[in-house]
Every structure is written in C-alpha cells, then in structure tokens.
Design an enzyme around this catalytic site. Structure first.
Site, PDB file in Angstrom:
ATOM      1  N   CYS A  92       0.851  -1.178   0.000  1.00  0.00           N
ATOM      2  CA  CYS A  92       0.000   0.000   0.000  1.00  0.00           C
ATOM      3  C   CYS A  92       0.888   1.229   0.000  1.00  0.00           C
ATOM      4  CB  CYS A  92      -0.872  -0.009   1.262  1.00  0.00           C
ATOM      5  SG  CYS A  92      -1.873   1.471   1.449  1.00  0.00           S
ATOM      6  N   CYS A 206      -0.843   3.480  -6.518  1.00  0.00           N
ATOM      7  CA  CYS A 206      -1.769   2.878  -5.552  1.00  0.00           C
ATOM      8  C   CYS A 206      -1.949   1.462  -6.047  1.00  0.00           C
ATOM      9  CB  CYS A 206      -3.103   3.622  -5.541  1.00  0.00           C
ATOM     10  SG  CYS A 206      -4.425   2.722  -4.692  1.00  0.00           S
TER      11      CYS A 206
END
Ligand code: DGL
Length: 289
Positions: A92, A206
């Site tokens: 992440c 992302c």
C-alpha cells in the site's frame, strides 16, 4: 572475464536460503495488495502466504496522517502476533510513504514497502512528461515530493490525486458494474499536453490501480506506459529472503480482514491459489478515525 571478487565478498552477496518455506504477510487497506501478491508469489511460490486487508478502515487515502500511522501500526502489530511472518510486505503506497519508519522501529522484522515508482518512470519517459496517479494521501506526502526532487531529472512530473479510483477498483473486484466514464474521469488529469510533448508514462502509485489495468488502457485518451511497481517489489522480497530452495506446490493462502470476511472465491481466482476459510481479526483498539 575472470571474477576478481574475493570469495568472502561473493559469499556475502548470496541471499540466505530458507530451508523451510518462509511465511510472508502481504498487507493492504483492501484488495489492492493482490496486485503485489501476484508478483511476490511468482518469485516465492513455495511460501506460506497471509493476505490481510484492513477493510474496516478503507480507504486509507481519506485518513489523517496521525490516524493512519496509529492504525497501521496497531493492525500490523496484531497481524504479526497472530501469524508470525518472516517478512511483511506493506502493499500500500498510502501506508508505506508514511508509516514504514514507525513499523520498522516497532517490530524487528524485514518490511518491504510500496512507494511511487518515480525513478523508473522518469528514466523511461521519452517525452519527459510523467504523471503519478495516487490517493490524495500519497500525493500530499513529503516522501513523494522527495522522490520527485531526487529522481525527476529533466522530466515534468504531474501529481494526480484520485479520490475514487481505489474504491472503484474494489467495487469492480466485487463484481459491480463500474462505468468507463467514472474511470476515465479519475485518470483524465494524468494526460497532459505541453509544447514539449504529451504525457507518455503514468505511475500507478496505488496498488489498487493495476487491478484495473485493462480498463485504464481502454479509456486512456492516448496510449501511455502504465508503471506497476509490483515486479520490483517481488525482486526486493527475493533479495531479502532468497529464491525458492526446493520446488513445492503452492500452499493455500490464509485470508484475513478486519471487517467482513474476504471473498475467498474471487481472491482464489485472482491469485490462482486456493485459500483457507477467511478469518476476521479486528484489534479491539484499532478503530478507524
Ligand atoms: N492500495 C492503497 C495504496 O496503494 C490505497 C487505497 C486506499 O486509499 O486505502 O495506496
């Protein structure tokens, strides 16, 4: 040409070989980490994998910095205690660009983070127009600004915060109909035309976004290279724990979430690997703020 490296140095460069299959925890706020997991599983197919999603706090892109560091530290700590990994992949960008120092200080384990691939993108761009597509959290980080300062070189880098694309990727993974127009609107600001040329490289900063790669390509106003850092993260994992020592069939992945049980059938399809029955591990103090 003869190898003039001293034998001791050559030996030191060889990563350790785990005789037993290592246990690897792959962590994200939701399903995005699956894009990283796929590549890590390619380099260590024999490993015991845990995939953990903090979906009680999704999306991380909307949390304040202080709330995010506290949350990630607590949830990852709970997961480490429950699963005893040899290595943790923070799959992440939103968490890695902020919370990695706190995690490394708190837990004595190797952590591999995921951060915007500004360096390879700027090295590859021909038009020198590069965009970085990320959550609002990742876009506003000092860490991201530092990457641009250090690695942009002659490139103009446009940082593009997307409020919705991670949530659209989650919805699409759960089988919802996500209109092309919604995806197109999120990525539109990445496509920049200047007198010097137009954007030719877009960093997917992302981990949710590579899950939509075919659709990103389909709605892009013109063809660009979308940079997915997952193969580089997998190489980093292999450099830390070594390559597979012995061939063995893939083990079922342990699925953990902090809210609803993960959709095991869907994840098994994405990863081409069986799963154990999904578990919910919700640390009592780890409430999303
Ligand atoms: N997958 C996460 C990332 O790489 C972000 C999604 C979220 O906002 O939680 O940044």
């Amino acid at each position: 040409m003869a190898d003039i490296t001293a034998p001791a140095q050559r030996f030191a460069a060889v990563p350790p070989i785990h005789i037993q299959a290592p246990t690897i925890l792959v962590f994200d706020s939701g399903l995005g980490g699956l894009s990283v997991f796929r590549e890590v599983a390619r380099v260590r197919p024999d490993a015991h994998f845990i995939y953990a999603a903090d979906d009680a706090a999704f999306p991380y892109g909307a949390l304040s910095d202080a709330a995010l560091v506290a949350r990630v530290r607590e949830v990852v700590g709970t997961l480490i205690a429950a699963t005893r990994p040899d290595l943790v992949v923070i799959a992440c960008n939103t968490a890695s660009t902020l919370a990695l120092p706190a995690l490394r200080a708190a837990y004595g384990l190797p952590f591999v983070g995921t951060v915007p691939a500004v360096k390879p993108a700027c090295a590859a761009s021909v038009t020198r127009q590069v965009s970085v597509l990320a959550t609002p959290g990742t876009v506003r980080r000092d860490y991201t600004a530092g990457l641009v300062r250090e690695f942009a070189g002659a490139c103009a880098v446009t940082l593009v915060p997307s409020e919705r694309l991670a949530s659209l990727a989650e919805a699409a993974m759960h089988g919802a109909a996500v209109p092309d127009a919604d995806i197109a609107a999120e990525i539109a600001p990445c496509f920049v035309t200047t007198p010097q040329g137009r954007t030719d490289t877009v960093v997917l900063a992302c981990t949710h976004y590579p899950l939509l790669l075919d659709r990103l390509r389909a709605v892009a106003p013109w063809p660009v290279s979308f940079i997915d850092p997952a193969p580089a993260i997998a190489r980093r994992v292999a450099s830390l724990i070594g390559p597979t020592a012995f061939a063995s069939s893939p083990k079922p992945v342990r699925l953990v979430s902090t809210a609803q049980p993960l959709d095991a059938a869907m994840i098994s399809r994405v990863l081409e690997r069986q799963s154990l029955p999904p578990e919910v591990i919700a640390p009592p103090l780890a409430r999303a703020s």
